[in-house]
Design a protein around this motif. Structure first.
Motif, short mmCIF file in Angstrom:
data_model
loop_
_atom_site.label_atom_id
_atom_site.label_comp_id
_atom_site.label_asym_id
_atom_site.label_seq_id
_atom_site.Cartn_x
_atom_site.Cartn_y
_atom_site.Cartn_z
N LYS A 16 92.54 -22.62 13.39
CA LYS A 16 93.75 -21.82 13.11
C LYS A 16 94.25 -22.10 11.70
O LYS A 16 94.71 -21.20 11.00
CB LYS A 16 94.84 -22.13 14.13
CG LYS A 16 94.54 -21.49 15.48
CD LYS A 16 95.63 -21.82 16.46
CE LYS A 16 95.33 -21.21 17.82
NZ LYS A 16 96.11 -21.86 18.88
N TRP B 111 92.03 -20.20 9.26
CA TRP B 111 92.31 -18.75 9.21
C TRP B 111 93.66 -18.47 8.57
O TRP B 111 93.81 -17.48 7.85
CB TRP B 111 92.24 -18.13 10.61
CG TRP B 111 90.86 -18.22 11.17
CD1 TRP B 111 90.46 -18.93 12.27
CD2 TRP B 111 89.66 -17.62 10.65
NE1 TRP B 111 89.11 -18.82 12.44
CE2 TRP B 111 88.59 -18.03 11.48
CE3 TRP B 111 89.39 -16.79 9.56
CZ2 TRP B 111 87.27 -17.62 11.25
CZ3 TRP B 111 88.07 -16.39 9.33
CH2 TRP B 111 87.04 -16.80 10.18
N SER B 112 94.64 -19.32 8.80
CA SER B 112 95.94 -19.01 8.19
C SER B 112 95.89 -19.28 6.68
O SER B 112 96.56 -18.60 5.91
CB SER B 112 97.08 -19.77 8.86
OG SER B 112 96.98 -21.13 8.59
N LYS C 21 94.26 -16.26 4.72
CA LYS C 21 95.08 -15.04 4.73
C LYS C 21 94.30 -13.75 5.04
O LYS C 21 94.65 -12.68 4.57
CB LYS C 21 95.82 -14.87 3.40
CG LYS C 21 96.78 -16.01 3.12
CD LYS C 21 97.64 -15.73 1.90
CE LYS C 21 98.61 -16.85 1.65
NZ LYS C 21 97.99 -18.10 1.21
N SER D 264 93.71 -11.05 7.67
CA SER D 264 94.34 -10.73 8.95
C SER D 264 93.33 -10.03 9.85
O SER D 264 92.62 -9.12 9.43
CB SER D 264 95.57 -9.87 8.72
OG SER D 264 95.19 -8.63 8.19
N GLU E 154 93.46 -9.01 18.36
CA GLU E 154 93.64 -10.39 18.81
C GLU E 154 92.42 -10.85 19.59
O GLU E 154 92.02 -10.19 20.56
CB GLU E 154 94.90 -10.48 19.67
CG GLU E 154 95.43 -11.90 19.73
CD GLU E 154 96.71 -11.98 20.54
OE1 GLU E 154 96.91 -13.00 21.22
OE2 GLU E 154 97.50 -10.99 20.49
N ARG F 127 88.13 -1.64 7.33
CA ARG F 127 88.30 -2.92 6.62
C ARG F 127 86.94 -3.39 6.09
O ARG F 127 86.38 -4.36 6.62
CB ARG F 127 88.88 -3.98 7.57
CG ARG F 127 90.20 -3.59 8.24
CD ARG F 127 91.39 -3.83 7.32
NE ARG F 127 91.47 -5.20 6.88
CZ ARG F 127 92.07 -6.18 7.57
NH1 ARG F 127 92.62 -5.92 8.74
NH2 ARG F 127 92.11 -7.39 7.09
#
Ligand code: ZN
Length: 212
Positions: free
Chosen positions: A57, A60-61, A64, A66, A70, A91
């Protein structure tokens, strides 16, 4: 974007769920313990390792990117790839970038298990995305702007932004010498590098993010 072969091979294994995660090793009765060594909380399955572990996590954060959907804990790696494929038009390049970062997570996980350092989330995402740009291009033009010679050289080491520019300059100087050009003007957009080449200052690594 080109994904290196080793990353393709990794992705193929992840899709077939044959990576040597602790969960897979336990299933094959190779080990008894299957707890993730990073968080110590859950089984180290493919899905935990790449999407749900606290460390994943953090990766991934920090990068950046997105996700357009989910990811569910019940999904296989293949399911994630399948959904990403559906988003490819909206994308472009997202799938490849995500695969590159997963490969970085896997590489760091293996290094940490063999006595190496557990990298921060930011270090993992940065170094895995940098892999794709590990090359320098040199174009030599005459005074009218006509292209005389072009060279592309792959770099085998991972370099930061400033080091890459310095390396590109070195490749350019050598290339000009090889093709026998003596009267040559080098262009660069890094003030730090230009000053260093002209002996005006020392390269201070803390400046590189300010002056590019
Ligand atoms: Zn974990």
């Amino acid at each position: 974007m080109n994904v290196p072969n080793k990353v393709k091979h990794f992705a193929w294994k992840a899709c077939r769920n044959i990576l040597a995660t602790k969960e897979n090793l336990r299933r094959r009765n190779i080990t008894k313990d299957s707890i993730c060594e990073v968080c110590g909380k859950q089984e180290e399955s493919t899905s935990h390792l790449f999407w749900f572990c606290d460390h994943a996590k953090e990766v991934w954060s920090s990068c950046k990117l997105s996700f357009p959907f989910e990811i569910q804990p019940s999904w296989d790696y293949m399911d994630v790839m399948w959904f990403l494929q559906k988003w490819e038009e909206a994308r472009p390049g997202l799938l490849e970038r995500i695969v590159m970062i997963c490969w970085g997570i896997w590489k760091n996980r293996n290094e940490a298990r063999h006595g190496g350092k557990q990298q921060s989330g930011q270090a993992v995402s940065r170094s895995s995305l940098r892999l794709k740009r590990a090359g320098v291009g040199v174009v030599i033009r005459d005074e009218e702007g006509q292209v005389i010679a072009v060279l592309y050289r792959k770099l085998h080491t991972q370099l930061g932004p400033l080091e890459s520019k310095a390396k590109a300059m070195e490749v350019g100087v050598k290339f000009a010498r090889e093709v026998g050009i003596r009267d040559v003007l080098f262009e660069g957009d890094s003030l730090v590098l230009n000053n260093a080449i002209h002996g005006l200052n020392e390269i201070d690594p803390s400046v590189q993010n300010v002056v590019r």
